[in-house]
Write an enzyme that holds these catalytic residues in place. Structure first.
Site, PDB file in Angstrom:
ATOM      1  N   HIS A 251       0.870  -1.168   0.000  1.00 18.42           N
ATOM      2  CA  HIS A 251       0.000   0.000   0.000  1.00 18.42           C
ATOM      3  C   HIS A 251       0.912   1.225   0.000  1.00 18.42           C
ATOM      4  O   HIS A 251       1.737   1.391   0.904  1.00 18.42           O
ATOM      5  CB  HIS A 251      -0.921  -0.004   1.223  1.00 18.42           C
ATOM      6  CG  HIS A 251      -1.927  -1.110   1.195  1.00 18.42           C
ATOM      7  ND1 HIS A 251      -2.279  -1.826   2.315  1.00 18.42           N
ATOM      8  CD2 HIS A 251      -2.642  -1.639   0.168  1.00 18.42           C
ATOM      9  CE1 HIS A 251      -3.184  -2.740   1.986  1.00 18.42           C
ATOM     10  NE2 HIS A 251      -3.412  -2.646   0.691  1.00 18.42           N
ATOM     11  N   GLU A 254       1.695   3.366   3.065  1.00 18.05           N
ATOM     12  CA  GLU A 254       2.244   2.709   4.252  1.00 18.05           C
ATOM     13  C   GLU A 254       3.744   2.588   4.021  1.00 18.05           C
ATOM     14  O   GLU A 254       4.232   1.618   3.447  1.00 18.05           O
ATOM     15  CB  GLU A 254       1.569   1.357   4.466  1.00 18.05           C
ATOM     16  CG  GLU A 254       0.070   1.525   4.760  1.00 18.05           C
ATOM     17  CD  GLU A 254      -0.702   0.212   4.762  1.00 18.05           C
ATOM     18  OE1 GLU A 254      -0.053  -0.864   4.762  1.00 18.05           O
ATOM     19  OE2 GLU A 254      -1.945   0.260   4.752  1.00 18.05           O
ATOM     20  N   HIS A 383       3.435  -3.729   6.430  1.00 19.29           N
ATOM     21  CA  HIS A 383       2.341  -2.771   6.270  1.00 19.29           C
ATOM     22  C   HIS A 383       2.387  -1.736   7.394  1.00 19.29           C
ATOM     23  O   HIS A 383       3.335  -1.677   8.169  1.00 19.29           O
ATOM     24  CB  HIS A 383       0.998  -3.505   6.269  1.00 19.29           C
ATOM     25  CG  HIS A 383       0.766  -4.357   5.057  1.00 19.29           C
ATOM     26  ND1 HIS A 383      -0.168  -4.040   4.092  1.00 19.29           N
ATOM     27  CD2 HIS A 383       1.351  -5.508   4.647  1.00 19.29           C
ATOM     28  CE1 HIS A 383      -0.156  -4.958   3.139  1.00 19.29           C
ATOM     29  NE2 HIS A 383       0.767  -5.866   3.459  1.00 19.29           N
ATOM     30  N   GLU A 475       2.251  -5.493  10.639  1.00 22.89           N
ATOM     31  CA  GLU A 475       1.779  -4.114  10.758  1.00 22.89           C
ATOM     32  C   GLU A 475       2.748  -3.395  11.702  1.00 22.89           C
ATOM     33  O   GLU A 475       2.855  -3.741  12.882  1.00 22.89           O
ATOM     34  CB  GLU A 475       0.359  -4.083  11.314  1.00 22.89           C
ATOM     35  CG  GLU A 475      -0.670  -4.798  10.455  1.00 22.89           C
ATOM     36  CD  GLU A 475      -1.112  -3.989   9.246  1.00 22.89           C
ATOM     37  OE1 GLU A 475      -0.863  -2.759   9.230  1.00 22.89           O
ATOM     38  OE2 GLU A 475      -1.714  -4.571   8.322  1.00 22.89           O
TER      39      GLU A 475
END
Length: 652
Positions: A251, A254, A383, A475
């Protein structure tokens, strides 16, 4: 009278010392390396007055100089001086100020008694060995005026070392360093796409014995999806050496994962060269592939807004407005539909033909081809937006349930992979309820993906169901685009976790499946009792099976060969994968009645069956067009200097 005029002409000719001397070869003049003058001044010493060369340690230089510049003004307006003034920015500080100092020693050589003193050829040759890769990384030719044979002298000819003072200062600085100070220097700033490409290429060139870069395709807007590889034998798979990949910036907004992977490449290269035994062991026993940016187009949009203005979604998708982590084939639904069928294989599920009728992003296509082309064992996708590690499945086993625990047959090993990263992270697994990621403190920073939230078409599920590869999603924090001041602290938070994850690929078992003649058997199947997910052997018959400690019953099979079963025990204190080889005997192939009456095609090999997307993954056959286009730095030099400096172009 005629005799007087003749004597006057001869005296003038002698005083200007300049019947036209062809000091500049016609080809060099065409390239902008020099210009021929009809009349040249006699070389004389003069005060050194070039701003970027005034720290040379001498105050007198000579004009005309060895490059043909008649005076300070000509030298200052030439492309050579312009290059020296911009070299620090162009090479991002690499080989600076060495390139500038050696270049100045040619452009403004020291002068004594109206005679030029040349720089030492040995200094030039050492500089070229150490710094040629930096120019290659930005597609720039090695500067012609740093031609070691042409403009430099040997020690016997009486040369001087323009770097002597710098070396002395560096030796003093190094002697004052305490052992605790870091040996690898990294600039913790954000990088543009151009800077990222340049840095990765420079890193690979600097550590060419353990690294190289390659492109797996191009983004929607034509940007390279550039991968850097680290191994002790770059460019090829070695028998029994596991392959691991790290993917960032899927993404585009990110961005922390992208930067961490860029820093990791610099760290691996530098520490290997410095003799860090841990890093050398990792690289010598593992083949590491790092794709720092899977979505460079999205990053371009997010970076244009910057840290303060970037919203939650701007730049998330690619240039086609496709969320790449929803764009992979949904094999998880196929798995759920067939999981109760006893004979249905849930590994290497083929891509349904219907997938190709949808909108497949070029980035997705390139990564799928990449995943299929190499025997990856494990992977991490980095991410942002939370502080947690999730693992497959990401798609819920009940379509109406958005948050439902949906384990794979490899639940325990995937959970352990997630645990490996989370526990090594500085804060991810602690029980502080006020921190980012506090909602996962009860599970110490890990979660099943579908239990967190469910979505189809994810990259991790695709890796698991289509290949041997086990992938987790990391994440990295609640701020998708943190400020630059946070980059170094985040590197410290994640460095040990990244290194530990690379080391964790050496767990479980590995081996080779051969026939009785010692030949490796490709696509043999390795099954583990109690885990309904088989893996297959690579080209030379080698395999890797991630397993937790304990007793396991393994079965090796291949079409046309006998079945072999082995019982193995993996102790808790193993620090490397156990070796389990299989030798299979050929047996007659029994005809399968189902195959006879209901013939089927092994559709795992059917990739892009209608050739709709093949252009995404192939190198551009008209790359000549790109090579004809000038590099990004060309306009700066061509518009700022008197003549086009074609000598800067590598294609000339």
């Amino acid at each position: 009278m005629h005799l007087g005029l003749l004597l006057l002409f001869l005296s003038l000719t002698k005083s200007c010392w300049c019947a036209p001397q062809q000091t500049c070869h016609p080809e060099d003049e065409l390239l902008g390396k020099c210009r021929n003058k009809l009349f040249q001044e006699k070389p004389t010493c003069t005060d050194l007055n070039l701003g970027y060369c005034n720290d040379m340690g001498y105050t007198r230089t000579i004009f005309p100089n060895i490059l043909g510049h008649q005076n300070h003004m000509e030298a200052e307006t030439g492309a050579e001086y312009l290059l020296l003034s911009a070299i620090h920015a162009l090479l991002h500080g690499e080989c600076s100020p060495e390139i500038r100092l050696v270049g100045c020693s040619v452009l403004a050589s020291p002068c004594q008694n109206d005679k030029m003193i040349k720089s030492c050829r040995s200094t030039c040759e050492a500089l070229r060995r150490d710094c040629a890769h930096a120019f290659e990384a930005i597609d720039m030719a090695w500067p012609y005026f740093l031609d070691c044979d042409r403009f430099f002298a040997s020690d016997q000819e009486g040369c001087f070392d323009p770097l002597a003072a710098l070396k002395a200062r560096q030796e003093i600085a190094m002697s004052n360093l305490s052992p605790e100070e870091p040996s690898t220097m990294i600039q913790f700033t954000y990088t543009t796409n151009a800077q990222m490409y340049s840095l990765l290429k420079r890193t690979a060139a600097k550590c060419s014995h353990i690294s190289h870069v390659y492109s797996i395709g191009r983004s929607t807007e034509g940007r390279d999806l550039l991968v850097i590889e680290f191994t002790n034998n770059p460019g090829q798979h070695e028998l029994l050496e596991p392959e691991i990949k790290l993917v960032g910036n899927m993404h585009g907004n990110e961005v922390l994962g992208r930067q961490l992977l860029i820093y990791l490449t610099q760290y691996l290269c530098s520490e290997y060269v410095l003799g860090n035994q841990r890093i050398q062991t990792i690289i010598n026993t593992t083949r590491i592939h790092i794709l720092a940016s899977m979505n460079p187009d999205g990053y371009e949009l997010a970076a244009s807004e910057g840290h303060l203005l970037n919203g939650w979604t701007n730049g998330r998708t690619n240039a086609q407005n496709i969320d790449l982590n929803r764009n992979f084939p949904d094999l998880t639904s196929i798995f759920y539909r067939n999981r109760r069928s006893r004979h249905y294989r849930i590994d290497h599920i083929p891509i349904p033909d219907s997938y190709w009728f949808g909108k497949v992003a070029p980035e997705t296509y390139a990564v799928m081809k990449w995943i299929r082309s190499l025997p990856f064992v494990q992977s991490a996708s980095l991410h942002g937006g939370e502080l947690v590690v999730s693992y497959p499945f990401d798609f819920s086993r009940h379509p109406q349930e958005d948050r439902m625990f949906s384990p794979t047959p490899d639940e325990q090993i995937l959970k352990q992979l997630a645990r490996t990263y989370a526990d090594a992270h500085a804060t991810m697994s602690n029980n502080d309820t006020d921190r980012c990621g506090a909602s996962f403190y009860r599970t110490r920073g890990i979660t099943n993906g579908a239990l967190w939230y469910s979505f189809a078409g994810g990259m991790s599920d695709f890796n698991y169901l289509h290949t041997n590869c086990l992938e987790i999603t990391v994440e990295l924090g609640c701020d998708k685009f943190p400020s630059e001041s946070e980059l170094y602290p985040e590197w410290k938070n994640n460095k040990e976790a990244l290194l530990g994850f690379l080391e964790s690929v050496h767990r479980g078992i590995k081996g080779v499946v051969k026939d009785v003649d010692g030949n490796g058997i490709k696509d043999a199947t390795i099954s583990v009792k109690g885990i309904r997910k088989d893996i297959t052997t690579a080209e030379d018959g080698d395999y890797w099976r991630l397993l937790n400690p304990g007793t396991h019953i393994l079965t090796a099979t291949a079409k046309g060969y006998s079945k072999v079963i082995k019982r193995v025990y993996l102790p808790h204190n193993m620090d490397k994968a156990g070796r389990v080889d299989f030798v299979l005997k050929k047996v007659p192939v029994e005809p399968d009645l189902d195959d006879h009456f209901f013939p089927t095609v092994d559709t795992w090999d059917r990739f892009d069956p209608y050739n709709q997307f093949e252009r995404y993954g192939e190198p551009d056959t008209e790359r000549g067009i790109e090579r004809e286009e000038k590099p990004w730095w060309w306009n700066y030099f061509s518009q700022s200097s008197n003549s086009s400096p074609n000598w800067l172009l590598r294609t000339v």
